[in-house]
Write a protein that holds these residues in place. Sequence first.
Motif, PDB file in Angstrom:
ATOM      1  N   PRO A  33      -0.670   7.876  10.244  1.00 36.44           N
ATOM      2  CA  PRO A  33      -1.998   7.665   9.665  1.00 36.44           C
ATOM      3  C   PRO A  33      -2.904   6.914  10.645  1.00 36.44           C
ATOM      4  O   PRO A  33      -2.431   6.150  11.488  1.00 36.44           O
ATOM      5  CB  PRO A  33      -1.708   6.808   8.421  1.00 36.44           C
ATOM      6  CG  PRO A  33      -0.254   6.963   8.162  1.00 36.44           C
ATOM      7  CD  PRO A  33       0.389   7.175   9.497  1.00 36.44           C
ATOM      8  N   LEU A  35      -5.354   4.008  10.793  1.00 36.63           N
ATOM      9  CA  LEU A  35      -5.703   2.829  10.000  1.00 36.63           C
ATOM     10  C   LEU A  35      -6.465   1.833  10.842  1.00 36.63           C
ATOM     11  O   LEU A  35      -6.009   1.458  11.925  1.00 36.63           O
ATOM     12  CB  LEU A  35      -4.431   2.173   9.448  1.00 36.63           C
ATOM     13  CG  LEU A  35      -3.615   3.032   8.460  1.00 36.63           C
ATOM     14  CD1 LEU A  35      -2.310   2.330   8.107  1.00 36.63           C
ATOM     15  CD2 LEU A  35      -4.430   3.298   7.197  1.00 36.63           C
ATOM     16  N   PRO A  36      -7.633   1.363  10.379  1.00 36.09           N
ATOM     17  CA  PRO A  36      -8.296   1.847   9.162  1.00 36.09           C
ATOM     18  C   PRO A  36      -8.791   3.279   9.357  1.00 36.09           C
ATOM     19  O   PRO A  36      -8.965   3.729  10.497  1.00 36.09           O
ATOM     20  CB  PRO A  36      -9.466   0.887   8.989  1.00 36.09           C
ATOM     21  CG  PRO A  36      -9.777   0.431  10.377  1.00 36.09           C
ATOM     22  CD  PRO A  36      -8.444   0.339  11.074  1.00 36.09           C
ATOM     23  N   PRO A  37      -9.004   4.020   8.243  1.00 37.71           N
ATOM     24  CA  PRO A  37      -9.512   5.392   8.384  1.00 37.71           C
ATOM     25  C   PRO A  37     -10.854   5.402   9.110  1.00 37.71           C
ATOM     26  O   PRO A  37     -11.614   4.426   9.038  1.00 37.71           O
ATOM     27  CB  PRO A  37      -9.667   5.846   6.919  1.00 37.71           C
ATOM     28  CG  PRO A  37      -8.751   4.964   6.139  1.00 37.71           C
ATOM     29  CD  PRO A  37      -8.777   3.635   6.839  1.00 37.71           C
ATOM     30  N   TRP A  43      -9.093   8.992   4.143  1.00 37.66           N
ATOM     31  CA  TRP A  43      -7.762   9.021   4.737  1.00 37.66           C
ATOM     32  C   TRP A  43      -7.736  10.002   5.889  1.00 37.66           C
ATOM     33  O   TRP A  43      -8.389  11.044   5.846  1.00 37.66           O
ATOM     34  CB  TRP A  43      -6.722   9.440   3.692  1.00 37.66           C
ATOM     35  CG  TRP A  43      -5.299   9.282   4.143  1.00 37.66           C
ATOM     36  CD1 TRP A  43      -4.432  10.285   4.507  1.00 37.66           C
ATOM     37  CD2 TRP A  43      -4.564   8.060   4.290  1.00 37.66           C
ATOM     38  NE1 TRP A  43      -3.204   9.753   4.856  1.00 37.66           N
ATOM     39  CE2 TRP A  43      -3.257   8.388   4.728  1.00 37.66           C
ATOM     40  CE3 TRP A  43      -4.892   6.718   4.066  1.00 37.66           C
ATOM     41  CZ2 TRP A  43      -2.286   7.421   4.974  1.00 37.66           C
ATOM     42  CZ3 TRP A  43      -3.910   5.754   4.309  1.00 37.66           C
ATOM     43  CH2 TRP A  43      -2.628   6.123   4.751  1.00 37.66           C
ATOM     44  N   GLU A  45      -4.633  11.458   8.661  1.00 35.45           N
ATOM     45  CA  GLU A  45      -3.214  11.359   9.019  1.00 35.45           C
ATOM     46  C   GLU A  45      -2.766  12.651   9.696  1.00 35.45           C
ATOM     47  O   GLU A  45      -3.234  13.737   9.359  1.00 35.45           O
ATOM     48  CB  GLU A  45      -2.372  11.126   7.764  1.00 35.45           C
ATOM     49  CG  GLU A  45      -0.874  11.034   8.010  1.00 35.45           C
ATOM     50  CD  GLU A  45      -0.071  10.759   6.751  1.00 35.45           C
ATOM     51  OE1 GLU A  45       1.162  10.614   6.847  1.00 35.45           O
ATOM     52  OE2 GLU A  45      -0.679  10.675   5.660  1.00 35.45           O
ATOM     53  N   THR A  53       3.712  13.682   3.094  1.00 38.12           N
ATOM     54  CA  THR A  53       2.780  12.611   2.759  1.00 38.12           C
ATOM     55  C   THR A  53       2.399  12.764   1.300  1.00 38.12           C
ATOM     56  O   THR A  53       2.677  13.791   0.661  1.00 38.12           O
ATOM     57  CB  THR A  53       1.532  12.633   3.666  1.00 38.12           C
ATOM     58  OG1 THR A  53       0.784  11.428   3.475  1.00 38.12           O
ATOM     59  CG2 THR A  53       0.629  13.830   3.362  1.00 38.12           C
TER      60      THR A  53
END
Length: 269
Positions: A33, A35-37, A43, A45, A53
């Motif tokens: 993923p 992070l942060p998006p 999201w 990923e 997922t």
Amino acid sequence: MTETHDAEAGTATTTAARAHARSQAGTVVDCMPVLPPPPGTLWSETVAGGNYTHLALPAGTLVTLTDRDGDACAHLLLYVTARPWERLNTADTVKVQWNAYLGTGSQLLSGDGRVLATVTADTSGRHDALAGTSTAARNTTRYGDGSPQGPSPAGRELLTLAAAKHGLGRRDLPPSLSFFHGITAAPDGTLHSTGSAGPGAAVTLRLEQAVTLLIANTAHPLDPRPAYHCTPLQVLAVPGAPTGPGDPHWDATPEQHRAHLNTTALGVR
């Protein structure tokens, strides 16, 4: 002392193990993923081949799946987050719309005749609503190992793990949809693989309710190749709004219009 012994010594105590773990902060690998998006997204990923997922997302979210390298196969299940007993029904998805082949404009329907998601864009054209996903027994027979931790994990086993994260069990797994590996149905009813569309193919789903997605990225059960093939799948979710009256998808067919009326009648969004 060898390099291996150095590594072992570095995690031989709780304090050393913690220091080693914290030293990995900021490490970026190919499949993980973001992070942060990224700004403006919910999201982002990249799911490795043979992995899974799971996401709980609000109504209106636009979820784009991309077959990055040309051999991903996304096996999807969808559940209404507030009512997980209402879930994807592939048989209704096919028969209500008089079409076994998914594409732009297709609805993904629950067994209650309500819309879970709408396919708003599709550059692949290679999908499957008939065969379902692979099983541990089948993958073990074909590849030698169908366990989730093995080199050729089965889709049903990965979806079982994803479901458990949301309090669901194996009995809660209906037949799934597969994106990025196509099939055709012959006149005698047999199913035949048409393969993938190639690198960069993408499909976008607009969630018409607050939905929980389970996604297993694993080889399609009808893939004719003797070896297990599955490459990374990119998942991107951005905010949006569900379909409303006047939207072309709302009124595309009488069946789709009724499904949207079913969806909004009880204020289920």
